[in-house]
Scaffold this motif. Sequence first.
Motif, PDB file in Angstrom:
ATOM      1  N   ASN A  15      14.646  21.876 -18.111  1.00 52.96           N
ATOM      2  CA  ASN A  15      15.873  21.266 -18.624  1.00 52.96           C
ATOM      3  C   ASN A  15      16.591  22.273 -19.521  1.00 52.96           C
ATOM      4  N   VAL A  16      17.128  23.311 -18.908  1.00 52.39           N
ATOM      5  CA  VAL A  16      17.831  24.371 -19.644  1.00 52.39           C
ATOM      6  C   VAL A  16      19.243  24.503 -19.100  1.00 52.39           C
ATOM      7  N   HIS A  17      20.128  25.035 -19.907  1.00 56.17           N
ATOM      8  CA  HIS A  17      21.496  25.270 -19.458  1.00 56.17           C
ATOM      9  C   HIS A  17      22.010  26.572 -20.074  1.00 56.17           C
ATOM     10  N   VAL A  18      23.057  27.123 -19.468  1.00 54.18           N
ATOM     11  CA  VAL A  18      23.649  28.376 -19.948  1.00 54.18           C
ATOM     12  C   VAL A  18      24.405  28.111 -21.237  1.00 54.18           C
ATOM     13  N   ALA A  19      24.067  28.808 -22.287  1.00 57.74           N
ATOM     14  CA  ALA A  19      24.729  28.641 -23.582  1.00 57.74           C
ATOM     15  C   ALA A  19      25.962  29.537 -23.677  1.00 57.74           C
ATOM     16  N   TYR A  20      25.777  30.827 -23.354  1.00 59.13           N
ATOM     17  CA  TYR A  20      26.900  31.762 -23.387  1.00 59.13           C
ATOM     18  C   TYR A  20      26.499  33.040 -22.678  1.00 59.13           C
ATOM     19  N   LYS A  21      27.438  33.923 -22.469  1.00 60.07           N
ATOM     20  CA  LYS A  21      27.190  35.223 -21.862  1.00 60.07           C
ATOM     21  C   LYS A  21      27.392  36.322 -22.901  1.00 60.07           C
ATOM     22  N   TYR A  22      26.693  37.419 -22.713  1.00 62.20           N
ATOM     23  CA  TYR A  22      26.858  38.558 -23.612  1.00 62.20           C
ATOM     24  C   TYR A  22      26.853  39.841 -22.783  1.00 62.20           C
ATOM     25  N   ASN A  23      27.442  40.883 -23.322  1.00 66.10           N
ATOM     26  CA  ASN A  23      27.547  42.159 -22.630  1.00 66.10           C
ATOM     27  C   ASN A  23      26.489  43.130 -23.140  1.00 66.10           C
ATOM     28  N   THR A  24      25.909  43.885 -22.212  1.00 66.51           N
ATOM     29  CA  THR A  24      24.950  44.928 -22.567  1.00 66.51           C
ATOM     30  C   THR A  24      25.621  46.290 -22.471  1.00 66.51           C
ATOM     31  N   ALA A  25      25.006  47.275 -23.072  1.00 68.02           N
ATOM     32  CA  ALA A  25      25.600  48.613 -23.082  1.00 68.02           C
ATOM     33  C   ALA A  25      25.587  49.257 -21.702  1.00 68.02           C
ATOM     34  N   SER A  26      24.543  48.997 -20.887  1.00 71.09           N
ATOM     35  CA  SER A  26      24.394  49.722 -19.620  1.00 71.09           C
ATOM     36  C   SER A  26      24.264  48.829 -18.398  1.00 71.09           C
ATOM     37  N   ASN A  27      23.983  47.539 -18.567  1.00 69.50           N
ATOM     38  CA  ASN A  27      23.673  46.686 -17.421  1.00 69.50           C
ATOM     39  C   ASN A  27      24.580  45.473 -17.266  1.00 69.50           C
ATOM     40  N   GLY A  28      25.831  45.581 -17.725  1.00 68.38           N
ATOM     41  CA  GLY A  28      26.799  44.514 -17.526  1.00 68.38           C
ATOM     42  C   GLY A  28      26.512  43.285 -18.381  1.00 68.38           C
ATOM     43  N   SER A  29      27.030  42.133 -17.936  1.00 69.20           N
ATOM     44  CA  SER A  29      26.875  40.895 -18.703  1.00 69.20           C
ATOM     45  C   SER A  29      25.605  40.158 -18.303  1.00 69.20           C
ATOM     46  N   ARG A  30      25.033  39.431 -19.253  1.00 65.37           N
ATOM     47  CA  ARG A  30      23.856  38.615 -19.015  1.00 65.37           C
ATOM     48  C   ARG A  30      24.059  37.253 -19.664  1.00 65.37           C
ATOM     49  N   GLU A  31      23.219  36.301 -19.276  1.00 66.78           N
ATOM     50  CA  GLU A  31      23.361  34.936 -19.765  1.00 66.78           C
ATOM     51  C   GLU A  31      22.266  34.583 -20.760  1.00 66.78           C
ATOM     52  N   MET A  32      22.641  33.796 -21.751  1.00 66.06           N
ATOM     53  CA  MET A  32      21.683  33.212 -22.686  1.00 66.06           C
ATOM     54  C   MET A  32      21.513  31.744 -22.331  1.00 66.06           C
ATOM     55  N   PHE A  33      20.256  31.284 -22.320  1.00 66.72           N
ATOM     56  CA  PHE A  33      19.956  29.903 -21.966  1.00 66.72           C
ATOM     57  C   PHE A  33      19.486  29.144 -23.204  1.00 66.72           C
ATOM     58  N   LEU A  34      19.753  27.834 -23.199  1.00 64.10           N
ATOM     59  CA  LEU A  34      19.320  26.956 -24.282  1.00 64.10           C
ATOM     60  C   LEU A  34      18.478  25.824 -23.690  1.00 64.10           C
TER      61      LEU A  34
END
Length: 335
Positions: A15-34
Motif C-alpha cells: 500500500n504505497v504511492h508516489v510522493a514526489y520526484k527528484y532529480n539526480t546528478a547523473s541518472n535523471g529523475s527518480r521517484e520517492m514512495f510513501l
Amino acid sequence: MILFSFKCPNCQSENVHVAYKYNTASNGSREMFLCRECNSSFSETKNTFLAGLKKPVSTIWQVIKARTEGGSLNATCRVFDIAKNTLLSWERKFTGLYRTLFTYSMAHAYIEMLIEGDEFYTKVHKNLPPEESKGWTIVLMDRASRFIWEMTCGKKDRSLFEKAINTLAEIVERTGDITLLTDGERRYGNILLEICHELIRTGKPGRPRKTLKKGVTVRVKNKGSQAHKKGRKKPKYQTTCPQHPETSDNVSDEATHANHVEANNSAMRRKCSPYRRKTNTYAKSQTGLQRVLNLYWVIHNFLRVHFTTKEVPAVSLGVIESGFTAEKLFNTKLI
C-alpha cells in the motif's frame, strides 16, 4: 517472487504511492514512495544495486562489461580511472543480485532438462599443485539454453561436489525429466544418489534396492586410453547410477558428452582474467574468485546474448520473457 516491486522496506506493505520526484546528478529523475501503513518514505532504488551510487549507470555498465570480457581488476581501474575499492564494492553488490536471480530461477518448474557438468581450475594466492588449489570451479550448464545453474569454486573435495549436487537436487524437485552428463567424473552421480534417491520395494525378502528418483539419469563419457590401467576396462559410455525402473534412457551414446560446458570453460579463460593460463593474474583469494564468478553468472544468464542460441540463456530457458538491460538489472530488488 517479484523482481521489480515497490513494497515498503520496513513493513513489506504494498500500500504505497508516489510522493514526489527528484532529480539526480547523473541518472535523471527518480521517484520517492510513501507507505500508507507505516508512513515511511523510500526511493525507488531502495534495496537495489543503485542504492547510494552517484556514478552514471552507463559508466557502471561499461566497467562491469570490461571485467567480464577479460579485464583484470587493476587494469580496469586504470582504464576507467576509478578506485579499486569502488570496483570491489560494485562487484560485491552482484552477490546480492546473484542470490535474487538464482532464487527466482529456482521458483520455476521445468519439463525436461539436459545438464552438462565439468570442472576447471586456476591458482589461488600461490602457485600450488592442482590437487591443493582452491580455484577448482564446478560448472553445471543446461545444454539447450546454455543457462548456467552452478558456478562454485573451492578445493576439489567432497564438499565442493556436494554444494553443486545440492543445487542439482533442487532442480530435480522441479523437473520431471533430468539427465546429467559428465566426462568420467563419478562423484556427481555418487553424491546425487545419496541425496536424491528412492527405495524400490518389490515385496521380496532383503533390503530394498536404492535408485535415483524417477526421471533422473546420470551418464558419463570415459575419455582417454585405458591401456595402462589394470583390471577390467570401463566402457566408453556408461550410466553410472542405478535408474528407477520407470525412467526411460533416451540419451544416445553420441549425445553423451560435455562439449558445450567445456567450450564455456574455455571461453571463461579468455573472459575472466584469474583463469588465464601462463600469467600471474591468479585470484588473490577464494572469496574474491567466487565474487567474480557471481558477477559472470548474472551477466551470462540474464544480459548477454549467447553466440550459439542467439538468445539470452534465461530467456531461452523460460525464466524471463526478454533479456535485461543494464538499468533494469540494477533496479532488481536485492535479498
